[in-house]
Design a protein around this motif. Structure first.
Motif, PDB file in Angstrom:
ATOM      1  N   ILE A 188       0.909  -1.109  -0.130  1.00 26.19           N
ATOM      2  CA  ILE A 188      -0.124  -0.042  -0.034  1.00 26.19           C
ATOM      3  C   ILE A 188       0.731   1.305   0.067  1.00 26.19           C
ATOM      4  O   ILE A 188       1.908   1.376   0.788  1.00 26.19           O
ATOM      5  CB  ILE A 188      -0.851   0.012   1.145  1.00 26.19           C
ATOM      6  N   LEU A 189       0.545   2.227  -0.924  1.00 25.74           N
ATOM      7  CA  LEU A 189       1.344   3.456  -0.899  1.00 25.74           C
ATOM      8  C   LEU A 189       0.254   4.523  -0.542  1.00 25.74           C
ATOM      9  O   LEU A 189      -0.817   4.644  -1.275  1.00 25.74           O
ATOM     10  CB  LEU A 189       1.880   3.678  -2.335  1.00 25.74           C
TER      11      LEU A 189
ATOM     12  N   ALA B 249       4.653  13.913   3.689  1.00 24.91           N
ATOM     13  CA  ALA B 249       5.587  12.615   3.271  1.00 24.91           C
ATOM     14  C   ALA B 249       4.539  11.622   2.717  1.00 24.91           C
ATOM     15  O   ALA B 249       3.247  11.660   3.166  1.00 24.91           O
ATOM     16  CB  ALA B 249       6.160  12.093   4.530  1.00 24.91           C
ATOM     17  N   ASP B 250       4.907  10.658   1.933  1.00 21.66           N
ATOM     18  CA  ASP B 250       4.320   9.287   1.561  1.00 21.66           C
ATOM     19  C   ASP B 250       4.562   8.371   2.407  1.00 21.66           C
ATOM     20  O   ASP B 250       5.678   8.325   2.946  1.00 21.66           O
ATOM     21  CB  ASP B 250       4.497   9.272   0.127  1.00 21.66           C
TER      22      ASP B 250
ATOM     23  N   GLN C 153       7.458   0.624   5.663  1.00 19.16           N
ATOM     24  CA  GLN C 153       8.698   0.088   5.047  1.00 19.16           C
ATOM     25  C   GLN C 153       9.464   1.659   4.766  1.00 19.16           C
ATOM     26  O   GLN C 153      10.980   1.869   5.085  1.00 19.16           O
ATOM     27  CB  GLN C 153       8.783  -0.615   3.632  1.00 19.16           C
ATOM     28  N   GLN C 154       8.715   2.454   4.214  1.00 20.72           N
ATOM     29  CA  GLN C 154       9.265   3.728   3.958  1.00 20.72           C
ATOM     30  C   GLN C 154       8.468   5.140   4.408  1.00 20.72           C
ATOM     31  O   GLN C 154       7.349   4.833   4.059  1.00 20.72           O
ATOM     32  CB  GLN C 154       9.729   3.856   2.507  1.00 20.72           C
ATOM     33  N   VAL C 155       9.055   6.083   4.634  1.00 15.21           N
ATOM     34  CA  VAL C 155       8.174   7.397   4.989  1.00 15.21           C
ATOM     35  C   VAL C 155       9.140   8.536   4.439  1.00 15.21           C
ATOM     36  O   VAL C 155      10.335   8.574   4.888  1.00 15.21           O
ATOM     37  CB  VAL C 155       7.933   7.611   6.767  1.00 15.21           C
ATOM     38  N   GLY C 156       8.477   9.253   3.285  1.00 17.18           N
ATOM     39  CA  GLY C 156       9.327  10.341   2.841  1.00 17.18           C
ATOM     40  C   GLY C 156       8.678  10.651   1.462  1.00 17.18           C
ATOM     41  O   GLY C 156       7.671  10.556   1.212  1.00 17.18           O
TER      42      GLY C 156
ATOM     43  N   ILE D 110       4.512   6.670  13.167  1.00 19.33           N
ATOM     44  CA  ILE D 110       4.775   6.390  11.916  1.00 19.33           C
ATOM     45  C   ILE D 110       6.089   6.587  11.199  1.00 19.33           C
ATOM     46  O   ILE D 110       6.468   7.747  11.174  1.00 19.33           O
ATOM     47  CB  ILE D 110       3.491   7.199  10.913  1.00 19.33           C
ATOM     48  N   ILE D 111       6.755   5.589  11.540  1.00 20.69           N
ATOM     49  CA  ILE D 111       8.362   5.283  11.242  1.00 20.69           C
ATOM     50  C   ILE D 111       8.533   4.202  10.349  1.00 20.69           C
ATOM     51  O   ILE D 111       7.951   3.188  10.722  1.00 20.69           O
ATOM     52  CB  ILE D 111       9.212   5.578  12.402  1.00 20.69           C
ATOM     53  N   PRO D 112       9.563   4.217   9.669  1.00 18.04           N
ATOM     54  CA  PRO D 112      10.050   2.867   8.981  1.00 18.04           C
ATOM     55  C   PRO D 112      10.108   1.651  10.248  1.00 18.04           C
ATOM     56  O   PRO D 112      10.811   2.053  11.123  1.00 18.04           O
ATOM     57  CB  PRO D 112      11.251   2.873   8.258  1.00 18.04           C
TER      58      PRO D 112
END
Length: 531
Positions: A6-7, A22-23, A32-35, A390-392
């Motif tokens: 999910i994005l 951020a996405d 997995q990713q935040v940015g 909400i962090i990786p």
């Protein structure tokens, strides 16, 4: 039901300490990713969050699901209750296990788990009530901590005939909580005086719901709050006060924090929004629907005061304390307010109502909203930053929140159980559009895609730093030790010295009995002149 990738694109990520554009990319249940400008694999479901906020999923620290209480069974089980939680933006709940007097806490826990595991739609954990005290309870508390993933126990200073612990028992329970590293939750009301107040009200012919407020004035909460903090301080145990409901109890908590004591406080949605005037409504059903303990308070300034305490971190957590009953169940106390089951619904509306009254009302900002509905709970119960941020690397418990959206609360469109809603007709600005639980899209635009039993039990680790680091240091700094001095070498009184005549002792322990003396306040003693 599940979505591997999910994005969430174009939103503002809100944590308890910062907000940034951020996405957020989610895969395999993990953030997995935040940015910005993320490199992600193909095949992801894209959620457009433009103009929206992306929040950590809510954590509701006090819910009563599938619970028998005061001869009534709550109107939500773990399926319907957790489903309603997800609809409101809450992705984890902590339920209660309340053993009967002399019932094994371990057996009560296992019974609850056997039902909850197969029904819960979101992650959950359990508090276990210490409803009586003895070696068996003490031993089972340790087993629950070491083997069953429990890290919190709730003690009661009220409910004299069932759950109440005496001061000595509470002290011992708090000592044990400290030894095993558990979170000690305490419901603070003076149970003895509550019982007397109820008798007095009934004797005066007060049998309606107003009796709950009359018999449990806030001074009984404030006194018990001070006593609980004192007992915990003597036990060197961090204390977590539940359902703080009044200005005077809030003042006690604030004062204790100013003194450096390790105190945390939880209040409820109802106490920060409603007042005790509801108990004086002409419609008995309406009045009874609001019966809870501690009761809603008559002072109209109380809700704003409690909201301010949430804003300045005197109180740390906002819970729903969801315990829904139907009007028919409440009617068991139609002739005696002490028989009205205590409890209010609210698992679904907690976050929207507090956004409306807190954020829109100018009492808290979006970051503090995240703190009191999610992050602080995660820190206190040793879940942070796996949850509450909400962090990786964190669990993908995420809510896409529309701060401009609105809804009108009604029992007609609620998912939670019961046939009443305390906030009927309240228009809330700030609504969850999408709820993601462990990377699964479970709620979107009013539609559920979650399955019964898809939630997981979360074992909670002991000795949360948020509570115990300060307590350990405080204990070190306040350690007491004996004074080093030369031993006394002088004479010591012996048995022979005790034979010396002493003043005769009366049967009143050496105190003169004024009833038997010739002294008179009217001046009639023959040895005292009159004027």
């Amino acid at each position: 039901m599940s979505m591997a990738r999910i994005l969430i694109k174009g939103g503002k990520v809100v944590n308890d300490d910062c907000t940034l554009e951020a996405d957020v990319y989610i895969e395999n249940g993990i953030i997995q990713q935040v940015g910005k400008e993320l490199m992600i694999p193909g095949g992801a479901k894209v959620i457009d969050a433009s103009g929206k906020l992306v929040l950590p999923g809510g954590i509701d620290t006090s819910v009563h699901l599938e619970e028998t209480f005061m001869n009534a069974v709550t109107a939500d089980d773990f399926y319907s209750g957790t489903k309603a939680a997800l609809a409101g933006g809450t992705t984890m709940v902590i339920g209660h296990v309340l053993p009967e007097k002399n019932e094994s806490p371990l057996e009560a826990y296992e019974k609850c788990r056997s039902s909850a595991d197969s029904k819960s739609c979101c992650d959950y954990a359990l508090h276990v009530g210490v409803t009586w005290w003895g070696p068996k309870v003490q031993a089972e508390m340790e087993k629950l901590v070491r083997e069953k993933g429990v890290n919190s126990f709730q003690m009661f200073m009220a409910y004299k005939e069932s759950f109440m612990l005496r001061d000595r028992e509470l002290f011992q329970a708090l000592l044990h909580c400290k030894d095993i590293g558990a979170v000690a939750r305490v419901h603070a009301e003076n149970g003895e005086l509550v019982g007397e107040g109820a008798k007095e009200a009934l004797d005066l012919g007060i049998s309606g719901p107003e009796g709950i407020e009359i018999s449990r004035p806030e001074e009984l909460e404030a006194e018990a709050t001070h006593r609980a903090i004192t007992i915990a301080n003597r036990a060197h145990c961090p204390i977590y006060l539940v359902s703080v409901s009044s200005m005077s109890a809030g003042d006690v908590v604030a004062s204790a924090k100013m003194q450096g004591k390790v105190v945390h406080g939880e209040t409820t949605t109802a106490h920060t929004v409603l007042t005790g005037m509801q108990y004086y409504h002409q419609d008995w059903s309406h009045a009874a629907a609001h019966v809870t303990v501690p009761p809603l308070r008559l002072d109209p300034n109380t809700p704003n005061f409690l909201m301010s305490l949430l804003g300045n971190d005197t109180l740390n957590v906002l819970a729903s304390d969801h315990r829904p009953f139907t009007i028919k169940q409440k009617a068991m106390g139609k002739d005696d307010f002490t028989k009205i089951p205590h409890g209010l619904p609210g698992i679904q509306d907690r976050m929207s109502v507090i956004w409306e009254k807190g954020v829109i009302g100018g009492k808290i900002d979006e970051n503090r909203f995240v703190a009191i509905t999610s992050s602080n709970a995660a820190k206190i119960y040793n879940l942070y930053p796996q949850k509450g941020r909400i962090i990786p690397g964190a669990d993908a418990d995420v809510v896409v929140w529309d701060p401009e959206g609105s809804k009108t609360i009604s029992v007609e469109n609620q998912f939670q159980g019961g046939d009443i809603n305390l906030y009927e007709g309240l228009r809330c600005h700030g609504v969850p559009l999408v709820t993601i639980s462990r990377g699964r899209l479970v709620y979107e635009n009013g539609m559920f895609t979650c399955a019964e039993g898809s939630g997981k039990f979360c074992p909670l680790r002991t000795f949360p730093d948020h509570l115990y680091k300060k307590m350990v240091q405080r204990e070190k700094s306040q350690a007491v030790k004996a004074v080093e001095r030369e031993p006394y070498t002088g004479d010591v009184v012996g048995a022979s010295d005790l034979d010396t005549p002493t003043r005769p002792c009366t049967r009143h322990g050496g105190v003169r009995d004024l009833h038997e003396s010739s002294f008179s306040l009217s001046g009639e003693d023959e040895n005292i002149p009159t004027f």
